[in-house]
Design a protein around this motif. Structure first.
Motif, PDB file in Angstrom:
ATOM      1  N   VAL A 162      30.590  -4.820  12.037  1.00  0.00           N
ATOM      2  CA  VAL A 162      31.061  -6.207  12.006  1.00  0.00           C
ATOM      3  C   VAL A 162      32.561  -6.284  11.769  1.00  0.00           C
ATOM      4  CG1 VAL A 162      28.879  -7.167  11.153  1.00  0.00           C
ATOM      5  CG2 VAL A 162      30.619  -6.480   9.521  1.00  0.00           C
ATOM      6  N   GLU A 163      33.065  -7.491  12.003  1.00  0.00           N
ATOM      7  CA  GLU A 163      34.447  -7.795  11.632  1.00  0.00           C
ATOM      8  C   GLU A 163      34.524  -7.810  10.100  1.00  0.00           C
ATOM      9  OE1 GLU A 163      36.892  -8.228  13.947  1.00  0.00           O
ATOM     10  OE2 GLU A 163      35.337  -7.759  15.408  1.00  0.00           O
ATOM     11  N   ALA A 164      35.665  -7.464   9.558  1.00  0.00           N
ATOM     12  CA  ALA A 164      35.814  -7.342   8.108  1.00  0.00           C
ATOM     13  C   ALA A 164      35.432  -8.620   7.359  1.00  0.00           C
ATOM     14  CB  ALA A 164      37.246  -6.929   7.762  1.00  0.00           C
ATOM     15  N   GLN A 165      35.737  -9.790   7.931  1.00  0.00           N
ATOM     16  CA  GLN A 165      35.429 -11.033   7.226  1.00  0.00           C
ATOM     17  C   GLN A 165      33.928 -11.298   7.130  1.00  0.00           C
ATOM     18  OE1 GLN A 165      37.227 -10.876  10.060  1.00  0.00           O
ATOM     19  NE2 GLN A 165      36.843 -12.596  11.403  1.00  0.00           N
ATOM     20  N   GLY A 166      33.116 -10.621   7.932  1.00  0.00           N
ATOM     21  CA  GLY A 166      31.669 -10.798   7.882  1.00  0.00           C
ATOM     22  C   GLY A 166      30.997 -10.015   6.768  1.00  0.00           C
ATOM     23  N   VAL A 167      31.698  -9.056   6.196  1.00  0.00           N
ATOM     24  CA  VAL A 167      31.108  -8.182   5.179  1.00  0.00           C
ATOM     25  C   VAL A 167      30.689  -8.963   3.942  1.00  0.00           C
ATOM     26  CG1 VAL A 167      31.542  -6.209   3.664  1.00  0.00           C
ATOM     27  CG2 VAL A 167      32.320  -6.157   6.042  1.00  0.00           C
ATOM     28  N   GLY A 168      31.500  -9.904   3.519  1.00  0.00           N
ATOM     29  CA  GLY A 168      31.171 -10.702   2.334  1.00  0.00           C
ATOM     30  C   GLY A 168      29.862 -11.454   2.492  1.00  0.00           C
ATOM     31  N   GLN A 169      29.630 -11.994   3.693  1.00  0.00           N
ATOM     32  CA  GLN A 169      28.380 -12.713   3.957  1.00  0.00           C
ATOM     33  C   GLN A 169      27.179 -11.772   3.831  1.00  0.00           C
ATOM     34  OE1 GLN A 169      28.655 -15.267   7.627  1.00  0.00           O
ATOM     35  NE2 GLN A 169      30.768 -14.541   7.616  1.00  0.00           N
ATOM     36  N   ILE A 170      27.332 -10.547   4.302  1.00  0.00           N
ATOM     37  CA  ILE A 170      26.248  -9.566   4.213  1.00  0.00           C
ATOM     38  C   ILE A 170      26.005  -9.177   2.758  1.00  0.00           C
ATOM     39  CG2 ILE A 170      25.532  -7.207   4.810  1.00  0.00           C
ATOM     40  CD1 ILE A 170      27.096  -7.599   7.471  1.00  0.00           C
ATOM     41  N   LYS A 171      27.080  -8.919   2.009  1.00  0.00           N
ATOM     42  CA  LYS A 171      26.948  -8.490   0.608  1.00  0.00           C
ATOM     43  C   LYS A 171      26.287  -9.566  -0.257  1.00  0.00           C
ATOM     44  CE  LYS A 171      28.440  -5.076  -1.277  1.00  0.00           C
ATOM     45  NZ  LYS A 171      27.719  -3.854  -1.659  1.00  0.00           N
ATOM     46  N   PHE A 209      35.071   0.718   5.176  1.00  0.00           N
ATOM     47  CA  PHE A 209      36.231   0.209   5.907  1.00  0.00           C
ATOM     48  C   PHE A 209      36.932   1.397   6.542  1.00  0.00           C
ATOM     49  CE2 PHE A 209      40.445  -1.515   6.595  1.00  0.00           C
ATOM     50  CZ  PHE A 209      40.192  -2.822   6.963  1.00  0.00           C
ATOM     51  N   VAL A 210      37.052   1.388   7.867  1.00  0.00           N
ATOM     52  CA  VAL A 210      37.683   2.479   8.609  1.00  0.00           C
ATOM     53  C   VAL A 210      39.137   2.100   8.891  1.00  0.00           C
ATOM     54  CG1 VAL A 210      37.591   3.896  10.697  1.00  0.00           C
ATOM     55  CG2 VAL A 210      35.461   3.047   9.671  1.00  0.00           C
ATOM     56  N   ILE A 211      40.036   3.019   8.542  1.00  0.00           N
ATOM     57  CA  ILE A 211      41.461   2.772   8.766  1.00  0.00           C
ATOM     58  C   ILE A 211      42.022   3.815   9.731  1.00  0.00           C
ATOM     59  CG2 ILE A 211      41.825   1.647   6.545  1.00  0.00           C
ATOM     60  CD1 ILE A 211      43.127   4.266   5.545  1.00  0.00           C
ATOM     61  N   PRO A 212      43.129   3.478  10.400  1.00  0.00           N
ATOM     62  CA  PRO A 212      43.768   4.453  11.294  1.00  0.00           C
ATOM     63  C   PRO A 212      44.619   5.426  10.485  1.00  0.00           C
ATOM     64  CG  PRO A 212      45.040   2.432  11.271  1.00  0.00           C
ATOM     65  CD  PRO A 212      43.819   2.189  10.408  1.00  0.00           C
ATOM     66  N   MET A 265      18.011   0.933   3.880  1.00  0.00           N
ATOM     67  CA  MET A 265      19.305   0.509   3.358  1.00  0.00           C
ATOM     68  C   MET A 265      20.208   0.091   4.517  1.00  0.00           C
ATOM     69  SD  MET A 265      21.517   2.647   0.622  1.00  0.00           S
ATOM     70  CE  MET A 265      23.231   2.816   1.051  1.00  0.00           C
ATOM     71  N   ILE A 266      21.163  -0.759   4.218  1.00  0.00           N
ATOM     72  CA  ILE A 266      22.110  -1.229   5.227  1.00  0.00           C
ATOM     73  C   ILE A 266      23.442  -0.493   5.068  1.00  0.00           C
ATOM     74  CG2 ILE A 266      23.438  -3.213   6.059  1.00  0.00           C
ATOM     75  CD1 ILE A 266      21.102  -4.992   5.108  1.00  0.00           C
ATOM     76  N   LEU A 267      23.951   0.003   6.181  1.00  0.00           N
ATOM     77  CA  LEU A 267      25.282   0.597   6.255  1.00  0.00           C
ATOM     78  C   LEU A 267      26.124  -0.327   7.106  1.00  0.00           C
ATOM     79  CD1 LEU A 267      27.429   2.830   6.004  1.00  0.00           C
ATOM     80  CD2 LEU A 267      26.306   3.996   7.921  1.00  0.00           C
ATOM     81  N   VAL A 268      27.186  -0.865   6.518  1.00  0.00           N
ATOM     82  CA  VAL A 268      28.081  -1.770   7.235  1.00  0.00           C
ATOM     83  C   VAL A 268      29.358  -1.009   7.568  1.00  0.00           C
ATOM     84  CG1 VAL A 268      29.338  -3.948   7.170  1.00  0.00           C
ATOM     85  CG2 VAL A 268      27.150  -3.742   5.967  1.00  0.00           C
ATOM     86  N   LEU A 269      29.689  -0.986   8.838  1.00  0.00           N
ATOM     87  CA  LEU A 269      30.887  -0.315   9.321  1.00  0.00           C
ATOM     88  C   LEU A 269      31.864  -1.378   9.792  1.00  0.00           C
ATOM     89  CD1 LEU A 269      31.850   2.606   9.825  1.00  0.00           C
ATOM     90  CD2 LEU A 269      30.861   2.446  12.110  1.00  0.00           C
ATOM     91  N   THR A 270      33.052  -1.360   9.221  1.00  0.00           N
ATOM     92  CA  THR A 270      34.073  -2.335   9.594  1.00  0.00           C
ATOM     93  C   THR A 270      35.441  -1.671   9.561  1.00  0.00           C
ATOM     94  OG1 THR A 270      34.806  -4.619   9.245  1.00  0.00           O
ATOM     95  CG2 THR A 270      34.507  -3.269   7.274  1.00  0.00           C
ATOM     96  N   GLY A 271      36.442  -2.405   9.969  1.00  0.00           N
ATOM     97  CA  GLY A 271      37.806  -1.886   9.971  1.00  0.00           C
ATOM     98  C   GLY A 271      38.617  -2.608  11.029  1.00  0.00           C
ATOM     99  N   ALA A 272      39.838  -2.176  11.173  1.00  0.00           N
ATOM    100  CA  ALA A 272      40.749  -2.814  12.113  1.00  0.00           C
ATOM    101  C   ALA A 272      40.284  -2.645  13.554  1.00  0.00           C
ATOM    102  CB  ALA A 272      42.153  -2.241  11.954  1.00  0.00           C
ATOM    103  N   SER A 273      40.654  -3.583  14.389  1.00  0.00           N
ATOM    104  CA  SER A 273      40.363  -3.546  15.816  1.00  0.00           C
ATOM    105  C   SER A 273      40.871  -2.241  16.420  1.00  0.00           C
ATOM    106  CB  SER A 273      41.067  -4.734  16.475  1.00  0.00           C
ATOM    107  OG  SER A 273      40.885  -4.724  17.849  1.00  0.00           O
ATOM    108  N   VAL A 295      40.113   0.876  15.893  1.00  0.00           N
ATOM    109  CA  VAL A 295      40.323   1.995  14.986  1.00  0.00           C
ATOM    110  C   VAL A 295      39.356   3.154  15.266  1.00  0.00           C
ATOM    111  CG1 VAL A 295      38.803   1.293  13.096  1.00  0.00           C
ATOM    112  CG2 VAL A 295      40.931   2.492  12.571  1.00  0.00           C
ATOM    113  N   GLY A 296      38.385   2.929  16.147  1.00  0.00           N
ATOM    114  CA  GLY A 296      37.455   3.989  16.507  1.00  0.00           C
ATOM    115  C   GLY A 296      36.080   3.847  15.882  1.00  0.00           C
ATOM    116  N   LYS A 297      35.727   2.637  15.491  1.00  0.00           N
ATOM    117  CA  LYS A 297      34.404   2.412  14.878  1.00  0.00           C
ATOM    118  C   LYS A 297      33.269   2.783  15.831  1.00  0.00           C
ATOM    119  CE  LYS A 297      35.220  -1.941  13.961  1.00  0.00           C
ATOM    120  NZ  LYS A 297      36.596  -2.189  14.340  1.00  0.00           N
ATOM    121  N   ASN A 298      33.433   2.506  17.112  1.00  0.00           N
ATOM    122  CA  ASN A 298      32.374   2.816  18.088  1.00  0.00           C
ATOM    123  C   ASN A 298      32.090   4.315  18.147  1.00  0.00           C
ATOM    124  OD1 ASN A 298      32.306   0.110  18.679  1.00  0.00           O
ATOM    125  ND2 ASN A 298      33.208   0.309  20.707  1.00  0.00           N
ATOM    126  N   LEU A 299      33.128   5.122  18.123  1.00  0.00           N
ATOM    127  CA  LEU A 299      32.942   6.574  18.178  1.00  0.00           C
ATOM    128  C   LEU A 299      32.254   7.068  16.911  1.00  0.00           C
ATOM    129  CD1 LEU A 299      36.411   7.618  19.665  1.00  0.00           C
ATOM    130  CD2 LEU A 299      34.208   7.564  20.845  1.00  0.00           C
TER     131      LEU A 299
END
Length: 189
Positions: A102-111, A121-124, A5-13, A15-19
Motif C-alpha cells: 500500500v501507499e504509506a498513508q494507508g498503513v495507519g488505517q490498517i494498523k 517501510f522500504v527506502i532507496p 498475520m498481515i505483512l504490510v509493504l510500503t515505501g516511496a514510489s 523504490v522496488g517494492k514489487n521486486l
C-alpha cells in the motif's frame, strides 16, 4: 488454528517494492497470500482483472467505502485504490499470512484494525538512485516523473513513523531481512 498475520509493504514510489514482493511471495516458509487491491484506474493492456487489480467503477468504489468494505483506501492521480477487508479477513482466519502492498498513508488505517500487522517501510539507497528509477519507469512522461518525484519525497518524510525500515539495494537481500523480521513476529504470536 493459529490466525494468520498481515505483512504490510510500503515505501516511496518506484523504490522496488514489487521486486521485493515477488521475492517474498516465492518463499513457501512465509505462507503468504497477496491481497489484490481494488482500483478505479483503467486497466492497462498487460493487466488482468482479478490478478493485478480488481478494476471497478467510481460508483462501486464509493459504495465499498460507504459500506466499510475496505481496510484502507487512498487517491492518487485522480484514481482510487483500496484493500478489500473481506479477502484479508478470510485469509488470516484460515491461518494464511497476507501481504498487502500500500501507499504509506494507508498503513495507519490498517494498523487501527490490525494492530499486530508488521509494517515495513522500504527506502532507496539514496534519492539520486530513486530519481533514476522513476525516470526509467516513466521515461516518456515528464509530468508523471515530476508527480512521482514529489510524491516520493513526501512519502520519505513518513519513514520515521516505522519501526521496520529496509534499504533496498538488492531485492533478494531486502526480502530476506523482511522475512526474518516477519517470522520472528509470527512465532511470537
Amino acid at each position: 488454528m493459529k490466525k494468520g498475520m498481515i505483512l504490510v509493504l510500503t515505501g516511496a514510489s518506484s523504490v522496488g517494492k514489487n521486486l521485493i514482493r515477488d521475492e517474498l511471495m516465492k518463499d513457501e516458509e512465509m505462507n503468504l497470500f497477496y491481497s489484490i487491491s481494488v482500483t478505479t484506474r483503467p486497466k492497462k493492456e498487460d493487466e488482468i482483472d482479478g490478478k493485478d487489480y480488481y478494476f471497478v467503477s467510481y460508483e462501486t468504489f464509493a459504495s465499498a467505502v460507504r459500506n466499510r468494505e475496505l481496510l484502507e483506501y487512498t487517491e492518487f492521480g485522480g484514481y482510487y485504490y483500496g484493500t478489500p477487508c473481506q479477502q484479508v479477513d478470510f485469509l488470516i482466519n484460515q491461518g494464511k499470512n497476507v501481504l498487502i502492498e500500500v501507499e504509506a498513508q494507508g498503513v495507519g488505517q490498517i494498523k487501527l484494525k490490525h494492530p499486530d500487522a508488521l509494517c515495513v517501510f522500504v527506502i532507496p539507497e539514496n534519492m539520486d538512485e530513486l530519481e533514476k528509477q522513476i525516470r526509467l519507469r516513466y521515461k516518456d512522461d515528464e509530468t508523471t516523473i515530476q508527480q512521482r518525484l514529489n510524491k516520493a519525497k513526501m512519502e520519505m518524510e513518513l519513514q520515521p513513523l516505522f519501526n521496520n525500515v529496509v534499504t533496498n539495494t538488492d531485492a533478494a537481500a531486502s526480502a530476506a531481512t523482511i522475512k526474518k523480521a516477519f517470522l520472528d513476529e509470527w512465532k511470537k504470536g
